[in-house]
Design a protein around this motif. Structure first.
Motif, PDB file in Angstrom:
ATOM      1  N   THR A 156     -27.992 -15.407  18.256  1.00 18.33           N
ATOM      2  CA  THR A 156     -28.844 -15.968  19.490  1.00 18.33           C
ATOM      3  C   THR A 156     -29.576 -17.261  18.648  1.00 18.33           C
ATOM      4  N   GLY A 157     -30.071 -18.116  19.583  1.00 19.29           N
ATOM      5  CA  GLY A 157     -30.720 -19.157  18.983  1.00 19.29           C
ATOM      6  C   GLY A 157     -31.150 -20.225  20.023  1.00 19.29           C
ATOM      7  N   PRO A 158     -32.044 -21.216  19.555  1.00 21.49           N
ATOM      8  CA  PRO A 158     -32.606 -22.226  20.878  1.00 21.49           C
ATOM      9  C   PRO A 158     -31.455 -22.654  21.459  1.00 21.49           C
ATOM     10  N   PRO A 159     -31.832 -23.228  22.763  1.00 19.57           N
ATOM     11  CA  PRO A 159     -30.594 -23.958  23.502  1.00 19.57           C
ATOM     12  C   PRO A 159     -30.071 -25.371  22.774  1.00 19.57           C
ATOM     13  N   ARG A 160     -31.089 -25.873  21.749  1.00 21.02           N
ATOM     14  CA  ARG A 160     -30.675 -27.037  21.349  1.00 21.02           C
ATOM     15  C   ARG A 160     -29.931 -26.928  19.952  1.00 21.02           C
ATOM     16  N   ILE A 199     -28.563 -24.320  16.611  1.00 19.93           N
ATOM     17  CA  ILE A 199     -29.098 -23.142  15.508  1.00 19.93           C
ATOM     18  C   ILE A 199     -29.657 -23.841  14.405  1.00 19.93           C
ATOM     19  N   SER A 200     -30.806 -23.577  13.893  1.00 20.41           N
ATOM     20  CA  SER A 200     -31.101 -24.029  12.473  1.00 20.41           C
ATOM     21  C   SER A 200     -30.454 -23.384  11.496  1.00 20.41           C
ATOM     22  N   ALA A 229     -30.636 -14.112  14.402  1.00 16.40           N
ATOM     23  CA  ALA A 229     -30.998 -15.463  14.585  1.00 16.40           C
ATOM     24  C   ALA A 229     -31.383 -16.027  13.287  1.00 16.40           C
ATOM     25  N   GLU A 272     -33.415 -18.017  10.481  1.00 13.88           N
ATOM     26  CA  GLU A 272     -34.760 -18.655  10.292  1.00 13.88           C
ATOM     27  C   GLU A 272     -34.922 -20.002  10.308  1.00 13.88           C
ATOM     28  N   LYS A 273     -35.946 -20.556  10.580  1.00 13.31           N
ATOM     29  CA  LYS A 273     -36.539 -21.848  10.687  1.00 13.31           C
ATOM     30  C   LYS A 273     -36.771 -22.139   9.295  1.00 13.31           C
TER      31      LYS A 273
END
Length: 71
Positions: free
Chosen positions: A34-38, A40-41, A63, A65-66
């Motif tokens: 999973t990750g943000p819509p914009r 994956i970091s 997910a 990590e940033k």
């Protein structure tokens, strides 16, 4: 077959560590990302959720990590 009280405690672990623990405990797991819509970091994958789907089976949601941020 694992009993419910033997659910692996793998939250926040790196994916490789979590998979090793699940394997040692006899759990069969799938991995979902999973990750943000914009997008994956680029950091390491860590477990953010463990869902039991059947006795001895589960899904690890991971997910990335940033990098550069402290938790």
């Amino acid at each position: 077959m694992p009993r419910e009280e033997q659910i692996p405690d793998v939250l926040a672990l790196k994916l490789e560590e979590a998979l090793a623990i699940c394997n040692q405990m006899g759990w069969q797991v799938e991995v979902q990302t999973t990750g943000p819509p914009r997008g994956i970091s680029g950091g390491r994958e860590r477990v953010v959720r463990f869902t039991v789907t059947a006795p001895g089976k589960g899904v690890l949601t991971v997910a990335r990590e940033k990098t550069g941020k402290e938790v």
